[in-house]
Structure formats: C-alpha cells, structure tokens
Design an enzyme around this catalytic site. Sequence first.
Site, short mmCIF file in Angstrom:
data_model
loop_
_atom_site.label_atom_id
_atom_site.label_comp_id
_atom_site.label_asym_id
_atom_site.label_seq_id
_atom_site.Cartn_x
_atom_site.Cartn_y
_atom_site.Cartn_z
N ARG A 95 10.90 -2.29 11.20
CA ARG A 95 9.88 -1.88 12.19
C ARG A 95 9.72 -2.97 13.25
NH1 ARG A 95 4.71 -0.24 8.65
NH2 ARG A 95 3.72 -1.22 10.43
N ARG A 97 11.02 -6.53 4.93
CA ARG A 97 10.72 -5.10 4.76
C ARG A 97 11.53 -4.22 5.73
NH1 ARG A 97 4.76 -2.54 5.02
NH2 ARG A 97 4.83 -2.96 7.26
N LYS A 137 0.83 -1.21 0.00
CA LYS A 137 0.00 0.00 0.00
C LYS A 137 0.86 1.26 0.00
CE LYS A 137 -2.31 -0.98 3.79
NZ LYS A 137 -1.72 -2.28 4.16
N ARG A 155 -9.66 1.42 8.66
CA ARG A 155 -9.33 0.03 8.94
C ARG A 155 -10.44 -0.67 9.73
NH1 ARG A 155 -3.29 0.66 8.78
NH2 ARG A 155 -2.29 -1.31 9.20
N ARG A 209 -1.16 -9.00 13.49
CA ARG A 209 -1.59 -7.93 12.57
C ARG A 209 -2.44 -8.51 11.43
NH1 ARG A 209 3.58 -5.29 10.67
NH2 ARG A 209 2.21 -3.89 9.54
P1 AMP Z 1 0.78 0.44 9.19
O1 AMP Z 1 1.98 1.30 9.10
O2 AMP Z 1 -0.32 0.89 8.29
O3 AMP Z 1 1.09 -1.02 9.02
O4 AMP Z 1 0.22 0.61 10.68
C1 AMP Z 1 0.99 0.25 11.80
C2 AMP Z 1 0.12 0.21 13.03
O5 AMP Z 1 -0.44 1.50 13.28
C3 AMP Z 1 -1.08 -0.72 12.97
O6 AMP Z 1 -0.75 -2.07 13.27
C4 AMP Z 1 -2.00 -0.10 14.04
O7 AMP Z 1 -1.55 -0.41 15.33
C5 AMP Z 1 -1.75 1.40 13.80
N1 AMP Z 1 -2.70 1.94 12.80
C6 AMP Z 1 -2.41 2.41 11.56
N2 AMP Z 1 -3.52 2.82 10.92
C7 AMP Z 1 -4.54 2.58 11.77
C8 AMP Z 1 -5.95 2.75 11.68
N3 AMP Z 1 -6.55 3.26 10.59
N4 AMP Z 1 -6.71 2.40 12.76
C9 AMP Z 1 -6.14 1.92 13.88
N5 AMP Z 1 -4.83 1.69 14.02
C10 AMP Z 1 -4.03 2.03 12.98
#
Ligand code: AMP
Length: 212
Positions: free
Chosen positions: A159, A126, A13, A88, A170
């Site tokens: 990360r 990653r 994404k 989400r 996740r």
């Molecule tokens: P990402 O970088 O998109 O993989 O997001 C990393 C983490 O941030 C996720 O596992 C959640 O803990 C938090 N997070 C990111 N976007 C959201 C969202 N829209 N709603 C809730 N938690 C989020």
Amino acid sequence: MKVILLGPPGAGKGTQAARIADKLQVTRAASGDLFRDNIRNCTELGKLAKSYMDRGVLVPDDVTIRLIMGWLDAPEQAKGFVLDGFPRTVGQAEALDKGLSDKGGIDLALYIDVPKAESVRRLAGRYICRNCQRPYHETVSPPAKQGVCDKCGGEVYQRDDDRPEVVGRRLEVFFEETKPVVDYYRGLGKLKEINGEGSIEDVGNALVAALE
Ligand code: AMP
C-alpha cells in the site's frame, strides 16, 4: 454480537477481524477496505478518500460515518458484525452508538495493543491483495507464490500509505484521534485490551478468550 476492533496501524486488525467474523458467523467490514474499493472503482468517494489517505490522515467524519452507517443498514448485518478500522474518532463512536441505540449499541470493543516500534516494523513488511485486500507479511505470512494472492489470485502489492514517510503520520493520528476512542469504550465498560505482540495464533486465541 456487535464487535469493533481498535488498534494502531499494523496491529493485525484485518487478519484478526476475518478470524473473529468466521468464528461468530457474522459479516465484517473494514473502513479502509471500503475506501480502497472506491478508489479502485474510480468513484467520487474514492477520489475524495484518496486525497486524505495518501497523506496518512483521516477521511472527514461526515463522509466516513455515512459510508459505514450505510453498510450497517443492510439486512445481512442484522445478525451481528465485526467492524475493523471504524470508529476512529470519538465523533464516529458517538454516531455509531446513536445509529445502534435501539439495539443497545455495540457489545464489545477489542483493543489490540502494539508498541509503536512494532507497528512500524510490521507495516514495513506488509502487503495486501489489490483485489480482495487479504493481508500478507513478507516473512511472517507470505503468499505461497510471490506476488499472487492465495485466496483469489489477485496481485499482492505494498500500500502507498505503508511507505515509511506516511506511516509516521498515521501513527501520530492514531494516538491523537483514535486513542481517545479506546478511553471512550473503557468509560462505557465495553472495552477489552489484548496484547498484540504475539503470533497471529496467540493474539487470535486471546481475542477468542475475550469474546467468550
Ligand atoms: P486502514 O486500511 O484501516 O489502515 O485505513 C487506511 C486509511 O483509510 C486511513 O489512514 C484513513 O485515511 C482512511 N480511513 C480508514 N478508516 C477510517 C475512519 N474510520 N475514519 C477516517 N478515515 C479512515
């Protein structure tokens, strides 16, 4: 054009959102990047978000919705935007619709579909830049100089939540809480699904075709 990108962790994404935003000449935001910026700047929001992110679960809706709706309110986003990682949950999708109701809601939800095993494989390799958050992959798209971001010279790191013990959680969260968002946009007739298993180039081309 108001576009959102949906897909499991590791679907690509972030990489594709940047390409689409460039193509459409609009701004983009990734909710995960906004949370990580807050963590890096040691804000109260960052501390709160970290306690959820480290466990691989979602940050509560009220906090996340406030953060993204605040970003959407800025004048730069008036021309359109690409959102990566938000919404989400169905609650977040409904809040987004409500916030954009005078503009007819979003135009398109693009769902990048990748099987679980492929997500796990991609996340294991990653890395991202600590400074500008540009994503890399150790074999598919490594930085020119190991450990250094091509774009800004920042440190490239793995990360914490890409560690195998968090990745499983996740993915579960994606299927339990975010997959219903895919169905939500399908029901509104705004969903396009793209097979995310190809190369960055192939998936990018499929996304551009969907946009056209
Ligand atoms: P990402 O970088 O998109 O993989 O997001 C990393 C983490 O941030 C996720 O596992 C959640 O803990 C938090 N997070 C990111 N976007 C959201 C969202 N829209 N709603 C809730 N938690 C989020």
